[in-house]
Design an enzyme around this catalytic site. Structure first.
Site, PDB file in Angstrom:
ATOM      1  N   ARG A   8      38.739  37.225  28.747  1.00  0.00           N
ATOM      2  CA  ARG A   8      38.609  35.770  28.783  1.00  0.00           C
ATOM      3  C   ARG A   8      38.552  35.180  27.375  1.00  0.00           C
ATOM      4  NH1 ARG A   8      37.326  34.157  34.073  1.00  0.00           N
ATOM      5  NH2 ARG A   8      36.056  35.589  35.247  1.00  0.00           N
ATOM      6  N   GLU A  26      41.331  23.190  35.553  1.00  0.00           N
ATOM      7  CA  GLU A  26      41.493  24.574  36.000  1.00  0.00           C
ATOM      8  C   GLU A  26      42.253  25.388  34.962  1.00  0.00           C
ATOM      9  OE1 GLU A  26      40.969  27.130  37.494  1.00  0.00           O
ATOM     10  OE2 GLU A  26      41.013  27.044  39.656  1.00  0.00           O
ATOM     11  N   ASP A  27      42.081  26.688  35.038  1.00  0.00           N
ATOM     12  CA  ASP A  27      42.856  27.554  34.150  1.00  0.00           C
ATOM     13  C   ASP A  27      44.291  27.719  34.637  1.00  0.00           C
ATOM     14  OD1 ASP A  27      42.037  28.986  36.393  1.00  0.00           O
ATOM     15  OD2 ASP A  27      41.141  30.643  35.280  1.00  0.00           O
ATOM     16  N   PHE A  57      50.953  38.408  35.680  1.00  0.00           N
ATOM     17  CA  PHE A  57      49.498  38.289  35.625  1.00  0.00           C
ATOM     18  C   PHE A  57      49.069  38.087  34.167  1.00  0.00           C
ATOM     19  CE2 PHE A  57      45.071  39.443  35.724  1.00  0.00           C
ATOM     20  CZ  PHE A  57      44.660  38.786  36.870  1.00  0.00           C
ATOM     21  N   ASP A  96      47.993  29.113  41.031  1.00  0.00           N
ATOM     22  CA  ASP A  96      48.805  30.260  41.409  1.00  0.00           C
ATOM     23  C   ASP A  96      49.309  30.020  42.836  1.00  0.00           C
ATOM     24  OD1 ASP A  96      49.784  32.914  41.124  1.00  0.00           O
ATOM     25  OD2 ASP A  96      47.985  33.752  42.012  1.00  0.00           O
TER      26      ASP A  96
HETATM   27  P1  IMP Z   1      45.145  30.360  43.493  1.00  0.00           P
HETATM   28  O1  IMP Z   1      45.967  31.529  43.979  1.00  0.00           O
HETATM   29  O2  IMP Z   1      46.045  29.208  43.063  1.00  0.00           O
HETATM   30  O3  IMP Z   1      44.146  29.960  44.512  1.00  0.00           O
HETATM   31  O4  IMP Z   1      44.384  30.847  42.193  1.00  0.00           O
HETATM   32  C1  IMP Z   1      43.065  31.241  42.253  1.00  0.00           C
HETATM   33  C2  IMP Z   1      42.524  31.751  40.962  1.00  0.00           C
HETATM   34  O5  IMP Z   1      43.082  33.019  40.727  1.00  0.00           O
HETATM   35  C3  IMP Z   1      42.772  30.990  39.685  1.00  0.00           C
HETATM   36  O6  IMP Z   1      41.929  29.915  39.487  1.00  0.00           O
HETATM   37  C4  IMP Z   1      42.486  32.092  38.670  1.00  0.00           C
HETATM   38  O7  IMP Z   1      41.092  32.201  38.451  1.00  0.00           O
HETATM   39  C5  IMP Z   1      43.005  33.324  39.370  1.00  0.00           C
HETATM   40  N1  IMP Z   1      44.358  33.697  38.889  1.00  0.00           N
HETATM   41  C6  IMP Z   1      45.552  33.388  39.406  1.00  0.00           C
HETATM   42  N2  IMP Z   1      46.559  33.908  38.675  1.00  0.00           N
HETATM   43  C7  IMP Z   1      45.952  34.566  37.660  1.00  0.00           C
HETATM   44  C8  IMP Z   1      46.449  35.301  36.525  1.00  0.00           C
HETATM   45  O8  IMP Z   1      47.664  35.460  36.288  1.00  0.00           O
HETATM   46  N3  IMP Z   1      45.507  35.821  35.702  1.00  0.00           N
HETATM   47  C9  IMP Z   1      44.169  35.672  35.898  1.00  0.00           C
HETATM   48  N4  IMP Z   1      43.660  34.979  36.926  1.00  0.00           N
HETATM   49  C10 IMP Z   1      44.546  34.430  37.797  1.00  0.00           C
HETATM   50 MG    MG Z   2      40.212  29.709  38.134  1.00  0.00          MG
END
Ligand code: IMP
Ligand code: MG
Length: 174
Positions: free
Chosen positions: A163, A97-98, A150, A101
């Site tokens: 990206r 995963e990238d 962010f 969050d």
């Molecule tokens: P989650 O909140 O952990 O479910 O994150 C879901 C998705 O939100 C991640 O896989 C990213 O694609 C996107 N995301 C969360 N934080 C960031 C950020 O700081 N920049 C860009 N995308 C983000």
């Molecule tokens: Mg992602």
């Protein structure tokens, strides 16, 4: 509104850390084949760089789940947009995963993939924002822990842009 991107982690720092993780994964999976599952689109850049640095046999698959729209806040909605091509049965699966969050996407995904009979299931993320966690997720490999900002670049987008930046940056609006 004007947008600027401030560098948080340089290309050199990111690449060095990916090499370290690649080495660690190669050690941990010695004698096995690792099946990398990329979470599109954000995980793609990281997965390619990581895969090149893993010395045990590697296979790849891709899936896509819905996450953010044009906003910088999590929608909390997780939906499979594109599923994997291959079965995970008896494979040593490593989800790439990238960023983790809130943890909502990954906790849902790991639960789902775990039901498909992998021999093992682990998670590797380039970035982690521990302060933002809402749902608990066990992360096995983390590139960097970052503050609650962010970020874009290295696969991460802001409204589908940035990206392709070869570094991790913070979007500043003024
Ligand atoms: P989650 O909140 O952990 O479910 O994150 C879901 C998705 O939100 C991640 O896989 C990213 O694609 C996107 N995301 C969360 N934080 C960031 C950020 O700081 N920049 C860009 N995308 C983000
Ligand atoms: Mg992602």
């Amino acid at each position: 509104m004007a947008e600027r991107v401030k560098i948080l982690l340089s290309e050199e720092e990111v690449n060095k850390r990916i090499s370290e993780i690649g080495e660690q994964i190669s050690k941990d999976y010695a004698g096995r084949q690792v099946h990398l599952v990329c979470v599109l689109k954000g995980g793609a850049f990281f997965m390619c760089e990581l895969a090149k640095r893993i010395t045990v046999p590697v296979s790849l698959d891709f899936m896509s789940v819905s996450s953010y729209g044009g906003d910088t806040k999590s929608s909390g909605v997780v939906k499979i947009v594109k599923d994997l091509d291959e079965s995970l049965k008896d494979k040593d699966v490593l989800v790439v995963e990238d960023i983790v969050d809130s943890g909502r996407t990954l906790s849902y995904l790991l639960e789902l993939l775990g039901q498909r009979g992998p021999k093992s299931l682990a998670l590797c993320t380039l970035l982690d924002k521990p302060e933002r966690r809402v749902v608990d997720v066990k992360v096995d490999y983390t590139g960097f822990e970052i503050p609650d900002e962010f970020v874009v670049g290295y696969g991460l987008d802001y409204d589908q842009r940035y990206r392709n930046l070869p570094y991790i940056g913070v979007v500043e609006l003024d």
